[in-house]
Write an enzyme that holds these catalytic residues in place. Structure first.
Site, PDB file in Angstrom:
ATOM      1  CG  HIS A 123      -1.125  -1.094   0.883  1.00  0.00           C
ATOM      2  ND1 HIS A 123      -2.508  -1.647   2.334  1.00  0.00           N
ATOM      3  CD2 HIS A 123      -2.319  -1.818   0.357  1.00  0.00           C
ATOM      4  CE1 HIS A 123      -4.015  -2.418   1.963  1.00  0.00           C
ATOM      5  NE2 HIS A 123      -3.225  -2.844   0.835  1.00  0.00           N
ATOM      6  CB  THR A 124       0.077   5.197  -1.036  1.00  0.00           C
ATOM      7  OG1 THR A 124      -0.113   4.141  -2.108  1.00  0.00           O
ATOM      8  CG2 THR A 124       1.206   5.994  -1.235  1.00  0.00           C
TER       9      THR A 124
END
Lengths: 260, 262
Positions: free
Chosen positions: A32-33
């Site tokens: 994920h970011t």
């Protein structure tokens, strides 16, 4: 060819060795970011009598590198609402596609309703909150400007955590530190929005963009300016800072070697 | 041919593929923290036939003021956005986005109860349900302190206080939020009459405690104002405006008054 369909189309083990399945990434966590990459800086907005004005420069930075200098960070929704994005540019482009798709959906539906700025803000806040709850945030702070259900000027903010708030003037990023105090001094919050003219508001935004360019290292002298009124949205995308004066720079003391 | 792969250097595993990060052993560390503190304080006091819930209207992030008019007290179970027809009030303080989500989920449930059962949800039932909602997210909590207010089945003021994971109790008065440690001792003294004794009733341990009694509405309103004006002086996250909701048998009254904006 092997008689086992599972093996068809795969490199032969007897020729290439056992296939390294770890590259298929079947059992590893999703990535994920964790931090933004290419980012936009401040967005400024202010309510005035009969509408809202918004400004954002056109720079997209990659860390301290001024990577892209022609990025439009203000988008118009349904000719009545503007959305300004600070933070990650690729997440902005994703949200832009989401807005495109609900715009198309709403315009093809037969209920005859249109989404106003308040509806768009609620939608975006829910998207952002849902993504932060999945630990996969959209790394943006967003300002939404337009009109509410009673056709009164509307301005509200939503960020990557899903936090929302509204005020007569709002700014994201560095603007929250530099522009908000200027705007609060020019237009005190107890002053009714009806007393602020459109020209005054736009002039104040231009002045704030100048201050930001002087002091925010990740900013640019070219910016987009949007003005929403009941007549629609007027979006100018090649504004430039005018009448810059760097005279103040000579008087700065206290950083590094002083010669006098 | 078969030996081609085996001839590769034994440390070929260390080559930094861009996608290999996820397969590293051990726990993955997240760089994203999903909470923030939006500051502010709330306060609830119940009386014999009313309940007051109050909160300041400042919203902060760090040292920045986001907004000077961001309410923390909401009507629950109303017919529309204005909250018309509501009979329960809720205050939330802490992480504003979670507070908002909590309020919307409780509001939805109270409304569904009304449609399904044809009668409004009692405050007692609503209080239990709110606890359940909070506990359902026990391992990723709503980072908010809630206070629920209304009138009980006998028409007396009812006030319920919660922690972020759903522990709750019915109380006479409660302060929550960033200035709760400043307001709560004041309430202990002025509502529960803690450390107050009847003059001339004895010496030392023989002193008789002053008995707490239900306070009249005007006194409670003044206590709330005093609590907040004092909290504003001593806590930077509290200020701008005071929003009070008073629930009585005749409905919900909302009063807004300014606080210092510094």
């Amino acid at each position: 060819m092997n008689h086992l369909p599972q093996a068809w189309g795969r490199p032969r083990d007897d020729v290439y060795g056992t296939y390294d399945r770890s590259y298929l990434q079947t059992s590893t966590p999703n990535s994920h970011t964790q931090s933004p990459a290419v980012t936009g800086t401040s967005v400024l907005a202010i309510k005035f009598n009969g509408g809202v004005a918004m400004a954002a420069d056109k720079l997209a930075s990659y860390g301290s590198l001024a990577r892209f200098t022609d990025v439009k960070r203000i988008r118009v929704f349904d000719k009545t609402t503007v959305v300004g994005f600070g933070g990650d540019i690729s997440d902005m482009q994703y949200i832009d596609r989401l807005l495109d798709s609900i715009d198309v959906e709403e315009n093809y539906s037969s209920n005859g309703n249109t989404l106003n700025a308040k509806n768009v803000h609620t939608y975006l806040a829910k998207v952002l909150y849902k993504r932060r709850s999945k630990f996969d945030p959209l790394w943006n702070q967003i300002l939404v400007a337009g009109f509410d259900d009673d056709s009164k000027p509307f301005l509200s903010s939503a960020d990557l955590l899903g936090t929302t708030f509204s005020a007569p003037h709002l700014a994201t990023g560095f603007g929250a530190h530099l522009a908000i105090p200027i705007l609060r001094r020019l237009f005190p919050e107890e002053m009714p929005v009806e007393n602020i003219g459109k020209e005054e508001a736009v002039a104040a935004l231009r002045e704030c963009m100048k201050v930001l360019f002087y002091r925010d290292a990740r900013s640019l002298d070219q910016y987009s300016l949007a003005v929403v009124t009941s007549d629609g949205v007027e979006l100018k995308e090649d504004e430039k800072l005018e009448a810059q004066s760097w005279n103040f720079a000579e008087n700065i003391r206290g950083y590094g070697t002083q010669v006098n | 041919m078969t030996s081609l792969l085996q001839l590769q250097s034994p440390d070929f595993e260390t080559i930094g593929y861009s996608f290999s990060e996820g397969s590293r052993p051990g726990n993955k560390e997240h760089g994203f923290y999903p909470y923030t503190d939006n500051g502010g304080s709330t306060l609830g006091i119940s009386g014999s036939d009313f309940t007051i819930l109050a909160g300041d209207t400042r919203s902060v992030s760090g040292y920045n003021i986001n907004s000077r008019h961001s309410p923390k007290v909401f009507k629950i179970g109303g017919d529309d956005e204005t909250g018309e027809g509501a009979h329960i009030i809720l205050s939330v303080v802490g992480f504003a986005a979670d507070g908002q989500a909590l309020k919307e989920s409780l509001d939805g449930i109270v409304n569904m109860y009304k449609y399904q059962h044809g009668k409004p949800m009692s405050v007692k039932a609503c209080a239990q349900r709110l606890s359940t909602i909070l506990y359902q997210k026990r391992f990723f909590p709503y980072y908010a302190n809630a206070i629920l207010g209304g009138l009980d089945e006998n028409g007396k003021g009812a006030l319920y206080s919660y922690d972020p994971v759903g522990s709750y109790e019915r109380v006479q008065c409660k302060a929550a939020g960033s200035a709760s440690s400043l307001i709560m001792p004041f309430l202990d003294n002025q509502v529960d009459y803690k450390n107050q004794y009847v003059p001339g009733s004895g010496e030392g341990h023989a002193l008789e405690r002053r008995k707490p009694e239900p306070l009249p509405r005007s006194t409670v309103e003044q206590l709330v104002r005093d609590a907040f004006t004092s909290a504003v002086e001593r806590h930077i996250e509290v200020g701008d405006g005071l929003q009070m909701m008073i629930i009585t048998a005749s409905g919900i009254e909302e009063i807004y008054s300014p606080l210092k904006k510094d």
